[in-house]
Design an enzyme around this catalytic site. Structure first.
Site, PDB file in Angstrom:
ATOM      1  N   ASP A 159       0.634  -1.129   0.444  1.00 53.05           N
ATOM      2  CA  ASP A 159      -0.008  -0.096  -0.074  1.00 53.05           C
ATOM      3  C   ASP A 159       1.088   1.133   0.091  1.00 53.05           C
ATOM      4  OD1 ASP A 159      -3.129   0.540   1.557  1.00 53.05           O
ATOM      5  OD2 ASP A 159      -2.239   2.240   0.585  1.00 53.05           O
ATOM      6  N   ASP A 182      -3.354   2.153  -5.727  1.00 47.52           N
ATOM      7  CA  ASP A 182      -2.262   2.415  -5.411  1.00 47.52           C
ATOM      8  C   ASP A 182      -2.623   1.190  -3.523  1.00 47.52           C
ATOM      9  OD1 ASP A 182      -4.460   2.801  -3.562  1.00 47.52           O
ATOM     10  OD2 ASP A 182      -3.283   4.720  -1.846  1.00 47.52           O
ATOM     11  N   GLU A 183      -2.650   0.427  -4.310  1.00 49.72           N
ATOM     12  CA  GLU A 183      -2.841  -0.566  -3.556  1.00 49.72           C
ATOM     13  C   GLU A 183      -2.433  -1.556  -4.651  1.00 49.72           C
ATOM     14  OE1 GLU A 183      -5.243  -2.093  -0.928  1.00 49.72           O
ATOM     15  OE2 GLU A 183      -6.682  -0.333  -1.857  1.00 49.72           O
TER      16      GLU A 183
END
Length: 413
Positions: free
Chosen positions: A8, A103-104
DNA sequence: TCTGGGGTCCTAGGACCC
DNA sequence: TCTGGGGTCCTAGGACCC
């Protein structure tokens, strides 16, 4: 026993903005728009979070809490590019990588020991590789399930690595607030609190039947989650199995509410064109079309229609969207319009030969137009008759909304 | 507080069919 | 027509995630 990493990125949008403008480093930063605009916070730096600013908060509220913050408009292309850079690094650590959002990511690390060493060593190497090659920090959670990996990356923030040993899931999750479980939001948290359930451990001690009675199917899933299990749906899917999208939509909130058809119609057309274009990019056809209307008081209505065949053609979708709009719009000022395509299929379905031929020619023409738009900007070609001469949509490429290079604006087919 | 935009999944009622 | 029950499709709305 499985080994799953959840990676993350830390304050992703803020960190990317700081790569482009290092003067933002160390300062409170809010990404999402300007303080006087309609909109919400997409990301806040840790310095801004100290003042109570957090994502999803209205920008105007964030400004009241932290007027000294620098407000930055989001730049999605930048984030997508950086996300791809991260993805490339992750790909060297496992052949099975799944970007869960911009974003992960989840990595299937089971069986990579010989290549990358033990999980913690691999995680440190991955963390360092990401930092070195993208100049961005991330946090990594390691566990035997997606769920526990995700919760542990959250606990590791910022810039940390946390491993939960197999068998320790209950001990790890037990003391955490129920809100830490992915899928438990404001409403479920309130409902659980009302039953005296505050910690994940409280949840795990309860009878499954009781939870099912109170929350239905969701209660059963909750019981599993409280024990660290990936019970049900997407969680059980193999990591890295790319699936087709289930729906494609675009919506827009006006800077000021409007009841002007000369503003509403062109927006409907533009949203529909964006949806249709993405259908073509995915090679998908939509069978249901949905209109979304939001008025000044935030009351929101959706109206859907299912077609007799699936389509990816702008004009067919737009005809439906316009009909839905005119049958349902009350005439009151509109805050938001949205166009949504669902029931996506890989082909149009049964058609006569004549229809098929027509459809093929449409597809070719529209794909050519997509290329033109790549080259000259979204506003260069439009099917929106309502736009003729009266409305020049401002776009990224053409901020003034002026006719530019390339083909004449508002060219019609 | 004055509330974006892109998604996923679930529920529930009504239509329709057998 | 007073009326069953299951399955599937469609529609609307809502919780939740980033």
């Amino acid at each position: 026993m499985k080994t799953i990493f959840h990676v993350d990125m830390d304050a992703f949008f803020v960190s990317v903005e700081r790569l482009f403008d290092p003067s933002l480093i160390g300062k409170p930063v809010v990404v999402g728009g300007q303080p006087n605009e309609r909109g919400v916070v997409s990301a806040a730096s840790y310095e801004a979070r100290k003042y109570g600013v957090h994502s999803a908060m209205p920008l105007r509220t964030a400004y009241k809490l932290c007027p000294q913050a620098t407000f930055v408009n989001g730049r999605p292309e930048r984030y997508r590019d950086c996300s791809k850079d991260v993805f490339r690094v992750l790909g060297r650590f496992s052949p099975r990588v799944e970007m869960a959002s911009i974003d992960e990511a989840y990595l299937e690390m089971t069986g990579t020991q010989r290549l990358h060493g033990r999980p913690l060593a691999a995680a440190h190497a991955l963390h360092e590789a990401v930092r070195r090659e993208t100049r961005l920090n991330c946090s990594i959670g390691i566990a035997a399930s997606r769920l526990v990996a995700k919760v542990s990356s959250d606990q590791a923030k910022p810039n940390g690595i946390l491993l939960v040993l197999p068998g320790q899931e209950a001990a790890f999750l037990g003391p955490l607030d129920v809100r830490r479980i992915p899928g438990v939001g404001k409403v479920t948290e309130k409902n659980l609190h009302a039953l005296g359930i505050r910690k994940v451990g409280d949840l795990a001690r309860l009878d499954e039947d009781f939870l099912e009675e109170k929350f239905g199917k969701w209660g059963l899933a909750l019981a599993g989650k409280s024990r660290g299990l990936d019970a049900g749906g997407w969680y059980d899917a193999e990591i890295g199995e790319a699936e087709d999208p289930k729906s494609i939509s675009h919506e827009h909130t006006f800077g000021e509410d409007t009841a002007d058809v000369e503003a509403l119609e062109p927006l409907l057309a533009r949203l529909t064109e964006m949806v249709a274009r993405r259908l073509r990019e995915h090679g998908l056809f939509a069978r249901t079309v949905q209109l979304k209307l939001r008025y000044s008081d935030f009351s929101t209505y959706t109206r859907a229609h299912t077609l007799d065949h699936a389509t990816q053609v702008d004009t067919e979708l737009l005809a439906e969207v316009r009909s839905l709009f005119h049958r349902n719009w009350t005439g009151r000022p509109v805050r938001l319009l949205g166009v949504h395509a669902g029931a996506l299929e890989h082909s149009e379905g049964q058609m006569s030969l004549l229809e098929q031929d027509k459809s093929d020619r449409w597809r070719k023409a529209l794909t050519a137009i997509d290329r033109l738009r790549d080259k000259y900007g979204e506003s260069s070609v439009s099917l929106a008759a309502g736009m003729k001469g009266r409305f020049r949509e401002r776009t990224h490429e053409n901020p003034a909304g002026l006719p530019g290079k390339g083909p004449k604006p508002d060219q019609e087919l």
